[in-house]
Design an enzyme around this catalytic site. Structure first.
Site, PDB file in Angstrom:
ATOM      1  N   THR A 338       0.820  -1.218   0.000  1.00 29.40           N
ATOM      2  CA  THR A 338       0.000   0.000   0.000  1.00 29.40           C
ATOM      3  C   THR A 338       0.854   1.269   0.000  1.00 29.40           C
ATOM      4  OG1 THR A 338      -0.145  -0.264   2.377  1.00 29.40           O
ATOM      5  CG2 THR A 338      -2.015  -1.001   1.100  1.00 29.40           C
ATOM      6  N   ASP A 339       0.163   2.412  -0.171  1.00 29.05           N
ATOM      7  CA  ASP A 339       0.860   3.707  -0.211  1.00 29.05           C
ATOM      8  C   ASP A 339       0.815   4.396   1.139  1.00 29.05           C
ATOM      9  OD1 ASP A 339       1.037   3.499  -3.117  1.00 29.05           O
ATOM     10  OD2 ASP A 339      -1.099   3.890  -3.084  1.00 29.05           O
ATOM     11  N   SER A 364       1.231   8.670   4.921  1.00 28.15           N
ATOM     12  CA  SER A 364       0.571   8.614   3.630  1.00 28.15           C
ATOM     13  C   SER A 364       1.630   9.007   2.613  1.00 28.15           C
ATOM     14  CB  SER A 364      -0.586   9.601   3.600  1.00 28.15           C
ATOM     15  OG  SER A 364      -1.061   9.710   2.291  1.00 28.15           O
ATOM     16  N   ARG A 365       2.007   8.053   1.745  1.00 25.26           N
ATOM     17  CA  ARG A 365       3.172   8.308   0.902  1.00 25.26           C
ATOM     18  C   ARG A 365       2.862   9.134  -0.333  1.00 25.26           C
ATOM     19  NH1 ARG A 365       4.041   2.605   1.680  1.00 25.26           N
ATOM     20  NH2 ARG A 365       4.873   2.466   3.778  1.00 25.26           N
ATOM     21  N   VAL A 366       1.606   9.179  -0.770  1.00 26.29           N
ATOM     22  CA  VAL A 366       1.326   9.971  -1.968  1.00 26.29           C
ATOM     23  C   VAL A 366       0.259  11.032  -1.755  1.00 26.29           C
ATOM     24  CG1 VAL A 366       2.016   8.186  -3.591  1.00 26.29           C
ATOM     25  CG2 VAL A 366      -0.337   8.290  -2.817  1.00 26.29           C
TER      26      VAL A 366
END
Ligand code: ATP
Ligand code: MG
Length: 504
Positions: A338-339, A364-366
């Site tokens: 997941t992101d 939250s990476r994006v």
């Protein structure tokens, strides 16, 4: 009567020319073993991996193990009447489910059969449940926010359309609550929601359906349910079915939110199948392809490029941990696919911080690039402030003499924590969140104590709505918090604080 040979010959020739010969080869085999939702079939030599098999009693099965002498298949709608010697035919099809608008507002099983007693589902559109995900060139970066309506998540762990954000935590920490609140918050936002319940109690699914209906969210939602009493094969295909239903909307240019509740139980169902099929077991007795099980599912959540309509599927998979152990097999797998993840903690939940998000371990990476500018400007230091507060709080637990700076950080941190608490089913629109986060740091708020914060903001938001609703409209339209509005909010907070302090 004279027989005209030429006429007959012509007629025959025409018939031969018009004849439509189907070139499908149907293989017929025989059940040699049946039990626990698994059948072994002999005689199917041309069966394909994942092909649907039709059994003599009307049930269908999916071929999963292609061995030299026999085929292992999982039965989807087993009514207990399969016995040895029954014939099994190949169908040449892959498993598919009904899709389209007719499913909105409905509760269905993973095969698309209605479970809500509201009659048949009238659609002639079908999609295969296992399809490859969109290719690299078909995708575009995540750029639009998907608001959860939960201030702690939208401010610090923002989610974008097309993102996959894991919700992870022990049992009873509010995982489902976050997903349901997010679905409720999509009202009037033109987002279709799909809730896939895997291996849960029927009563829990029933609760979810009632809550969605009560908050007017069922109209734009589909519930796909394979409860704990359903067979492992049904639980196994449930998320893929749900994803296909979501894809139909996505490829028509719509934004979709899909919740998989939860993937730990999905992995367990797949493990059951695999062990019954006598596949070799690996770590924690899961089969070797357990990573692929979830990666191929979550890779189907994408943001499509404009040429393909620009639709998206945002996925919120849920994983349950045991005693907070996020380094177990399934949690680490899904974290790496997941992101980002929202990590929920029992201690926080019990201490009354709900939603019980552990900000330090959640990322939250994006989604950051999808956050609106106004939110980014007010939430920029929030994470840091909270981290500083937590660190100091630990250090100063036993000390009594604190300097003023430390005291200020501590009280501000306490107030922030209070601000981030939010009851269930009460999503806050993003404009109001921005106002709250801006106002909490103003000097006027120093006089308000921690225990009054909730009440203060409840009334302050109402006050803004009554006296100057243009503030909210401005943020919604321009996505910015203008200097003018900042000035107005500063003055409003000052005068409001005075009258608030007199009242309490
Ligand atoms: P399970 O492991 O059983 O699936 P879960 O992690 O999904 O549990 P929920 O069912 O969402 O947890 O929530 C557990 C309980 O906490 C429920 O009774 C719910 O009403 C309550 N709860 C969840 N979030 C909040 C909140 N923000 N405020 C108050 N109560 C909450
Ligand atoms: Mg739950």
């Amino acid at each position: 009567m004279a027989i005209d040979i030429k006429n007959i010959a012509d007629l025959l020739k025409k018939q031969v020319a018009d004849a439509q010969l189907s070139n499908q080869i149907v293989d017929v085999g025989e059940v040699v073993f049946s039990g626990d939702g698994i059948i072994k079939v002999k005689g199917l030599t041309n069966v394909k991996y994942y092909e649907v098999l039709s059994i003599q009693n009307g049930a269908s099965a999916i071929a999963l193990n292609l061995e030299e002498n026999e085929v292992g298949a999982v039965v989807l709608d087993d009514d207990g009447s399969i016995c040895q010697g029954m014939t099994v035919k190949t169908t040449g099809r892959l498993m598919s489910v009904p899709v389209g608008d007719a499913l909105l507002g409905r509760i269905v099983d993973p095969l698309g059969n209605p479970l809500d007693g509201k009659g048949n589902i009238n659609t002639n559109k079908y999609r295969e449940i296992e399809v490859p995900s969109a290719s690299i060139m078909d995708r575009s970066p995540v750029s639009q926010p998907l608001q959860t309506g939960l201030i702690s998540i939208d401010s610090m762990i923002p989610i974008g359309r097309g993102q996959r954000e894991l919700i992870i935590g022990d049992r009873q920490t509010g995982k489902t609550a976050i997903a349901i609140d997010t679905i409720i918050n999509q009202k009037d936002k033109n987002v279709i929601c799909v809730y896939v319940a895997i291996g849960q109690k029927s009563s829990t699914v029933n609760d979810v359906a009632h809550k969605l209906e009560a908050y007017g969210a069922l109209d734009y939602s589909i519930i796909v349910s394979a409860t704990a009493k359903d067979s492992a094969p049904l639980q196994y295909i449930a998320p893929y079915s749900g994803c296909s239903m979501a894809e139909e909307f996505m490829y028509n240019g719509k934004d979709v939110l899909i919740v998989y509740d939860d993937l730990s139980k999905h992995a367990v169902a797949y493990r059951t199948l695999s062990l019954l099929l006598k596949r070799p077991a690996g770590r924690e007795a899961y089969p070797g392809d357990i990573f692929y099980l979830h990666s191929r599912l979550l890779e189907r959540s994408v943001k499509l490029c404009d040429a393909l309509g620009g639709g998206s599927i945002t996925a919120l998979p849920i994983v349950e941990t045991q005693a907070g152990d996020i380094s177990a097999y399934i949690p680490t797998n899904v974290i790496s696919i997941t992101d980002g993840q929202i990590y929920l903690e029992t201690e926080l939940f019990n201490a009354g911080t709900r939603p019980a998000v552990n900000v330090g371990l959640s990322v939250s990476r994006v989604g950051g690039s999808a956050q609106i500018k106004a939110m980014r400007s007010v939430a920029g230091t929030l994470r840091l402030d909270l981290a500083q507060y937590r660190e100091l709080a630990v250090f100063t637990q036993f000390g009594s003499d604190l300097d003023n700076v430390t005291k200020a950080v501590l009280t501000h941190g306490e107030k922030l924590t209070e601000l981030l608490k939010q009851p269930q089913y009460r999503p806050i629109p993003v404009a109001k969140q921005v106002v709250m986060l801006y106002v909490i740091s103003l000097p006027a708020l120093v006089a308000i104590s921690k225990k009054h914060i909730t009440k203060y903001f409840e009334e302050f938001l109402k006050y803004v709505e009554e006296t100057n609703p243009a503030v909210y409209a401005d943020i919604d339209n321009t996505k910015l918090l203008s200097e003018e509005n900042k000035k107005w909010l500063g003055e409003a907070a000052e005068s409001f604080t005075k009258s608030f302090l007199e009242k309490i």
